[in-house]
Design a protein around this motif. Structure first.
Motif, PDB file in Angstrom:
ATOM      1  N   PRO A  74      -8.995  -8.489   7.014  1.00 38.15           N
ATOM      2  CA  PRO A  74      -8.956  -9.511   5.455  1.00 38.15           C
ATOM      3  C   PRO A  74      -7.769  -9.324   4.962  1.00 38.15           C
ATOM      4  O   PRO A  74      -7.037  -7.854   5.004  1.00 38.15           O
ATOM      5  N   GLY A  76      -4.844  -9.730   1.287  1.00 39.25           N
ATOM      6  CA  GLY A  76      -4.920 -10.626   0.079  1.00 39.25           C
ATOM      7  C   GLY A  76      -3.478 -11.116  -0.152  1.00 39.25           C
ATOM      8  O   GLY A  76      -2.830 -11.161   0.519  1.00 39.25           O
ATOM      9  N   GLY A  78      -0.661  -8.697  -0.177  1.00 36.75           N
ATOM     10  CA  GLY A  78      -0.285  -7.703   0.904  1.00 36.75           C
ATOM     11  C   GLY A  78       0.466  -6.487  -0.075  1.00 36.75           C
ATOM     12  O   GLY A  78       1.908  -5.918   0.396  1.00 36.75           O
ATOM     13  N   THR A  79      -0.039  -6.513  -0.784  1.00 35.06           N
ATOM     14  CA  THR A  79       1.134  -5.328  -2.301  1.00 35.06           C
ATOM     15  C   THR A  79       0.138  -3.964  -2.051  1.00 35.06           C
ATOM     16  O   THR A  79       0.769  -3.499  -2.473  1.00 35.06           O
ATOM     17  N   GLY A  80      -0.710  -4.178  -1.325  1.00 32.67           N
ATOM     18  CA  GLY A  80      -0.988  -2.655  -0.789  1.00 32.67           C
ATOM     19  C   GLY A  80      -0.439  -1.678  -0.596  1.00 32.67           C
ATOM     20  O   GLY A  80       0.989  -2.166   0.515  1.00 32.67           O
ATOM     21  N   THR A 140       1.292  -4.385 -10.101  1.00 34.22           N
ATOM     22  CA  THR A 140       1.357  -6.057  -9.406  1.00 34.22           C
ATOM     23  C   THR A 140       1.116  -7.451  -9.920  1.00 34.22           C
ATOM     24  O   THR A 140       0.975  -7.562  -9.349  1.00 34.22           O
ATOM     25  N   GLY A 155      -6.170   0.651 -10.133  1.00 36.83           N
ATOM     26  CA  GLY A 155      -6.385   0.966 -12.053  1.00 36.83           C
ATOM     27  C   GLY A 155      -5.273   0.344 -12.263  1.00 36.83           C
ATOM     28  O   GLY A 155      -5.187  -0.792 -12.627  1.00 36.83           O
TER      29      GLY A 155
HETATM   30  C1  LIG Z   1       5.270  -1.306  -7.186  1.00 38.11           C
HETATM   31  C2  LIG Z   1       3.483  -1.112  -6.547  1.00 38.11           C
HETATM   32  C3  LIG Z   1       3.012  -1.552  -7.809  1.00 38.11           C
HETATM   33  C4  LIG Z   1       2.092  -1.778  -7.823  1.00 38.11           C
HETATM   34  N1  LIG Z   1       0.998  -0.648  -8.688  1.00 38.11           N
HETATM   35  C5  LIG Z   1      -0.356  -0.247  -8.693  1.00 38.11           C
HETATM   36  C6  LIG Z   1      -0.985   0.183  -9.879  1.00 38.11           C
HETATM   37  O1  LIG Z   1      -0.053   0.717 -11.036  1.00 38.11           O
HETATM   38  N2  LIG Z   1      -2.239   0.445  -9.443  1.00 38.11           N
HETATM   39  C7  LIG Z   1      -2.850   0.221  -8.343  1.00 38.11           C
HETATM   40  O2  LIG Z   1      -4.423   0.513  -8.357  1.00 38.11           O
HETATM   41  N3  LIG Z   1      -2.119  -0.086  -7.460  1.00 38.11           N
HETATM   42  C8  LIG Z   1      -0.778  -0.298  -7.554  1.00 38.11           C
HETATM   43  N4  LIG Z   1      -0.499  -1.684  -6.554  1.00 38.11           N
HETATM   44  C9  LIG Z   1      -1.193  -1.585  -5.044  1.00 38.11           C
HETATM   45  C10 LIG Z   1      -1.658  -2.816  -4.996  1.00 38.11           C
HETATM   46  O3  LIG Z   1      -1.116  -3.606  -5.911  1.00 38.11           O
HETATM   47  C11 LIG Z   1      -3.031  -2.871  -5.297  1.00 38.11           C
HETATM   48  O4  LIG Z   1      -4.047  -1.982  -4.675  1.00 38.11           O
HETATM   49  C12 LIG Z   1      -3.383  -4.285  -5.078  1.00 38.11           C
HETATM   50  O5  LIG Z   1      -4.542  -4.215  -5.447  1.00 38.11           O
HETATM   51  C13 LIG Z   1      -3.537  -4.897  -3.503  1.00 38.11           C
HETATM   52  O6  LIG Z   1      -3.670  -5.884  -4.080  1.00 38.11           O
HETATM   53  P1  LIG Z   1      -3.104  -7.452  -2.636  1.00 38.11           P
HETATM   54  O7  LIG Z   1      -3.844  -8.395  -3.025  1.00 38.11           O
HETATM   55  O8  LIG Z   1      -1.927  -7.380  -2.151  1.00 38.11           O
HETATM   56  O9  LIG Z   1      -4.534  -6.355  -2.263  1.00 38.11           O
HETATM   57  P2  LIG Z   1      -4.121  -6.489   0.313  1.00 38.11           P
HETATM   58  O10 LIG Z   1      -2.966  -5.151   0.221  1.00 38.11           O
HETATM   59  O11 LIG Z   1      -3.565  -7.560   0.896  1.00 38.11           O
HETATM   60  O12 LIG Z   1      -4.892  -5.939   0.283  1.00 38.11           O
HETATM   61  C14 LIG Z   1      -5.063  -4.352   0.508  1.00 38.11           C
HETATM   62  C15 LIG Z   1      -6.974  -3.897   0.857  1.00 38.11           C
HETATM   63  O13 LIG Z   1      -8.046  -4.700   0.638  1.00 38.11           O
HETATM   64  C16 LIG Z   1      -8.328  -5.143   1.298  1.00 38.11           C
HETATM   65  N5  LIG Z   1      -8.960  -7.188   1.021  1.00 38.11           N
HETATM   66  C17 LIG Z   1      -7.634  -8.139   0.583  1.00 38.11           C
HETATM   67  N6  LIG Z   1      -8.397  -8.626   0.313  1.00 38.11           N
HETATM   68  C18 LIG Z   1     -10.229  -8.155   0.512  1.00 38.11           C
HETATM   69  C19 LIG Z   1     -10.947  -9.272   0.097  1.00 38.11           C
HETATM   70  N7  LIG Z   1     -11.033 -10.308  -0.401  1.00 38.11           N
HETATM   71  N8  LIG Z   1     -11.929  -8.679   0.342  1.00 38.11           N
HETATM   72  C20 LIG Z   1     -12.259  -7.760   1.243  1.00 38.11           C
HETATM   73  N9  LIG Z   1     -10.797  -7.331   1.152  1.00 38.11           N
HETATM   74  C21 LIG Z   1      -9.606  -7.571   0.918  1.00 38.11           C
HETATM   75  C22 LIG Z   1      -7.526  -5.564   2.524  1.00 38.11           C
HETATM   76  O14 LIG Z   1      -7.743  -5.377   4.048  1.00 38.11           O
HETATM   77  C23 LIG Z   1      -6.347  -4.230   2.351  1.00 38.11           C
HETATM   78  O15 LIG Z   1      -8.036  -3.127   2.658  1.00 38.11           O
HETATM   79  C24 LIG Z   1       1.278  -0.912  -5.973  1.00 38.11           C
HETATM   80  C25 LIG Z   1       1.877  -1.325  -5.410  1.00 38.11           C
HETATM   81  C26 LIG Z   1       3.003  -1.742  -5.698  1.00 38.11           C
HETATM   82  C27 LIG Z   1       4.251  -2.415  -4.262  1.00 38.11           C
END
Ligand SMILES: Cc1cc2nc3c(=O)[nH]c(=O)nc-3n(C[C@H](O)[C@H](O)[C@H](O)COP(=O)(O)OP(=O)(O)OC[C@H]3O[C@@H](n4cnc5c(N)ncnc54)[C@H](O)[C@@H]3O)c2cc1C
Length: 470
Positions: A74, A76, A78-80, A140, A155
């Motif tokens: 899965p 979202g 892609g900021t993980g 993000t 968080g």
């Molecule tokens: C500069 C920077 C700062 C950041 N700051 C923080 C912060 O302050 N706090 C924090 O917690 N994180 C932070 N992050 C990390 C990231 O932004 C978080 O983890 C965010 O929640 C990821 O969301 P996403 O939509 O980009 O998920 P993705 O990166 O696309 O996916 C993350 C994970 O979730 C899974 N996933 C996504 N969507 C679903 C769905 N619908 N159902 C089941 N699984 C799913 C994916 O398989 C993957 O394992 C930061 C990242 C960056 C690059």
């Protein structure tokens, strides 16, 4: 686990499920879905990307993937930062980007129900327009999806006062790894009927189900927010303030930390200048509340506490523009460090708050011992730091070797201090190999047993969060 390749027949069946326009197979486009925000060397393009619109379509995809033993990842926004959305075994990426509707803002129950592809800041703005507030402030926020937040139990800065994503998740709809659609929890504030599967899915990194709807609880927006930027001559003085502040002030919403290397990188990247950038460290402290007078009095108490603790000055930001300038610098540190180095590794350790000063000292020692520069910043109010080892001009091979040695020593130090190896970014696949350092053997066995029970063919996001295999 052995997986099969995606054949033209499978692609054809996927087209029939989601529609022709929502299946991607061209190599250039697949590349984009092969990485999140971890280091480039981890890029692994999928064999096909699908963009479903409904849970029924996802259920059909999961059934098909089980039939052919194809891995499914899965995705979202892609900021993980742990490689969770990287399809390390190829197969199918399920992108949730089209499932992006805010379905209901229930003012009476103070709840919002959304699809997983909604951008966090869009949801925050929508509920604020109705006088409500979703407080989890992920850095993000303008790009990450709420589904990704749930999967990572994200968080962020305001966890000090408001907790993390999981504290606000009351209901979920998920598609299980075997392709069943199930609703968990709901708009009930209290409910102990059965195991808490909602919170098992929260933070499971897309390994136990694909989240297709989320019901978040909301609160009331604080009427007054003040940010205080506090420079300290020494890093030790800055970190020593944190526990003292908690003992003296209950209105704290956030305490963030930035060392000099982080600040200078952020200043360059954001083309801005923060006051006293010649200092070793800054705290960024937020106080909020419903009454302006009380919030200013809280800020005054913070002021006196930090000045007594050796602060050089205290800068108060009480308007949107100044506050945004400060937070923009803080939020962009990782990007700023990336721009300045060949390679970086954003880490995410957590220790009990009382051990922060010792952890900071240990990091300095490790940095010297391994000859690696380690800028330090993070959500210090939660004991959550993001040491970010940077490569300088090392080539990739040397960097990978030196980084590995540094990380093992750092994780051992974290464990000795009662902490752990990730607080909010998740295990993904980047940290799976360190799990034996971080968790008890029995705990890992229980996690594997849960994974097997939910996903008997091991096809949903394999190799993430929990080790593969029996
Ligand atoms: C500069 C920077 C700062 C950041 N700051 C923080 C912060 O302050 N706090 C924090 O917690 N994180 C932070 N992050 C990390 C990231 O932004 C978080 O983890 C965010 O929640 C990821 O969301 P996403 O939509 O980009 O998920 P993705 O990166 O696309 O996916 C993350 C994970 O979730 C899974 N996933 C996504 N969507 C679903 C769905 N619908 N159902 C089941 N699984 C799913 C994916 O398989 C993957 O394992 C930061 C990242 C960056 C690059």
């Amino acid at each position: 686990m052995r997986y099969n390749r995606v054949t033209p027949e499978i692609v054809e069946r996927l087209r029939r499920i989601v529609g022709d326009g929502y299946v991607i197979t061209s190599p250039g486009d697949l590349e984009r879905y092969g990485i999140d925000e971890i280091e480039e060397r981890y890029r692994r393009p999928p064999e096909v990307v699908v963009k479903p619109r409904t849970p029924e379509e996802i259920a059909a995809i999961m059934k098909l993937a089980n039939e052919y033993r194809i891995p499914v990842t899965p995705r979202g926004a892609g900021t993980g930062l742990s490689g969770g959305a990287v399809p390390i075994h190829g197969g199918i990426v399920v992108s949730l980007e089209r499932m992006n509707e805010i379905l209901e803002i229930d003012v009476d129950n103070m709840m919002v129900t959304v699809e997983p592809g909604v951008v966090l800041a869009d949801m925050m703005r929508a509920v604020e327009a109705k006088g409500l507030f979703y407080p989890v402030d992920v850095s993000t926020l303008e790009s990450c999806h709420v589904g990704g937040n749930v999967a990572e139990n994200a968080g962020g800065a305001r966890a000090v006062k408001y907790g993390v994503t999981g504290h606000w998740v009351y209901g979920l709809e998920i598609v299980t790894p075997t392709g069943k659609i199930v609703r968990l929890g709901g708009k009930r504030i209290k409910d102990v009927t059965g195991y808490n599967l909602v919170q098992l899915v929260v933070g499971s990194e897309g390994t136990l189900g694909i989240v297709t709807k989320i019901t978040f609880r909301l609160t009331i927006k604080p009427k007054c927010v003040l940010d205080l930027l506090v420079p300290f001559d020494t890093l030790d003085n800055a970190v020593a303030q944190v526990n003292k502040l908690f003992r003296e002030e209950h209105g704290l919403a956030a305490i963030e930390f930035m060392d000099d290397l982080s600040i200078r990188a952020a200043e360059r990247y954001c083309n801005t200048v923060l006051p006293h950038d010649d200092c070793e460290a800054h705290l960024l402290i937020q106080v909020d509340g419903m009454k302006e007078g009380e919030v200013w009095r809280a800020a005054e108490r913070v002021y006196h506490a930090v000045v007594e603790g050796g602060a050089k000055e205290v800068f108060v930001a009480d308007n949107r523009i100044t506050r945004e300038k400060l937070w923009r610098a803080r939020r962009n540190i990782a990007e700023a460090l990336k721009a300045l180095n060949n390679y970086i590794s954003v880490e995410d350790i957590v220790v009990p708050r009382s051990r922060i000063p010792e952890m900071a000292r240990r990091l300095r020692e490790l940095s010297r011992a391994h000859d690696i520069e380690v800028p330090l910043y993070g959500h210090i109010g939660d004991g959550n730091l993001h040491p970010t080892p940077v490569s300088g001009d090392r080539d990739e091979e040397t960097w990978v070797r030196d980084l590995e040695a540094f990380l093992v020593d750092m994780f051992k130090a974290v464990r000795e201090l009662g902490g752990n190896i990730t607080a909010e970014h998740g295990i993904g696949f980047k940290r799976v190999k360190y799990l034996p350092l971080a968790l008890d053997e029995v705990e890992i066995e229980l996690m594997k047993a849960i994974k097997r029970a939910w996903d008997p063919n091991g096809i949903l996001n394999p190799g993430k969060a929990v080790p593969l295999g029996p």
